[in-house]
Design an enzyme around this catalytic site. Structure first.
Site, PDB file in Angstrom:
ATOM      1  N   ALA A   8       0.859  -1.190   0.000  1.00 16.33           N
ATOM      2  CA  ALA A   8       0.000   0.000   0.000  1.00 16.33           C
ATOM      3  C   ALA A   8       0.893   1.237   0.000  1.00 16.33           C
ATOM      4  O   ALA A   8       1.819   1.329   0.799  1.00 16.33           O
ATOM      5  CB  ALA A   8      -0.905   0.013   1.217  1.00 16.33           C
ATOM      6  N   CYS A   9       0.612   2.160  -0.909  1.00 17.57           N
ATOM      7  CA  CYS A   9       1.388   3.400  -0.953  1.00 17.57           C
ATOM      8  C   CYS A   9       0.486   4.592  -0.644  1.00 17.57           C
ATOM      9  O   CYS A   9      -0.732   4.447  -0.527  1.00 17.57           O
ATOM     10  CB  CYS A   9       2.084   3.572  -2.303  1.00 17.57           C
ATOM     11  SG  CYS A   9       0.979   3.869  -3.700  1.00 17.57           S
ATOM     12  N   THR A  10       1.088   5.746  -0.529  1.00 15.32           N
ATOM     13  CA  THR A  10       0.336   6.933  -0.121  1.00 15.32           C
ATOM     14  C   THR A  10      -0.760   7.309  -1.114  1.00 15.32           C
ATOM     15  O   THR A  10      -1.846   7.698  -0.710  1.00 15.32           O
ATOM     16  CB  THR A  10       1.272   8.141   0.081  1.00 15.32           C
ATOM     17  OG1 THR A  10       2.080   8.293  -1.078  1.00 15.32           O
ATOM     18  CG2 THR A  10       2.143   7.955   1.292  1.00 15.32           C
TER      19      THR A  10
END
Length: 103
Positions: A8-10
């Site tokens: 999961a990234c920003t």
């Protein structure tokens, strides 16, 4: 070795799925089994089942943000890194997971 992972990234687009692909490719090359749940802009995909988590030797969180349902990994060996680490050095990361899993 069986690995259960979450990426999961920003922003929830590029790095989330790049990390997934790099980890899957590295695991294939090293003979490991990996299932990567993604938590991106379109929601949670490829959800880790209770069985996936139970059978995993180690849990890898390649995340840049707080993820949903992290408490389900309680009692497991968990390694948390940035998506950048998973993208740039997936084989080194898997080698480190082997070391940690065998401690």
């Amino acid at each position: 070795m069986k690995i259960a992972a979450v990426s999961a990234c920003t922003i929830g687009i590029a790095h989330t799925y790049l990390a997934q692909q790099k980890l899957e490719d590295a695991a294939k090359a090293t003979g490991d089994s990996i299932k990567v749940e993604t938590q991106g802009t379109i929601g949670i995909e490829n959800v880790l089942s209770e069985k996936d988590i139970e059978e995993a030797s180690i849990i890898l969180l390649a995340v840049d943000i707080k993820i949903a349902n992290e408490s389900r990994f309680a009692g497991k060996k968990v390694v948390k890194v940035s998506t950048d680490t998973a993208i740039k050095s997936p084989r080194k990361l898997l080698a480190k997971l082997h070391e940690i899993a065998n401690e």
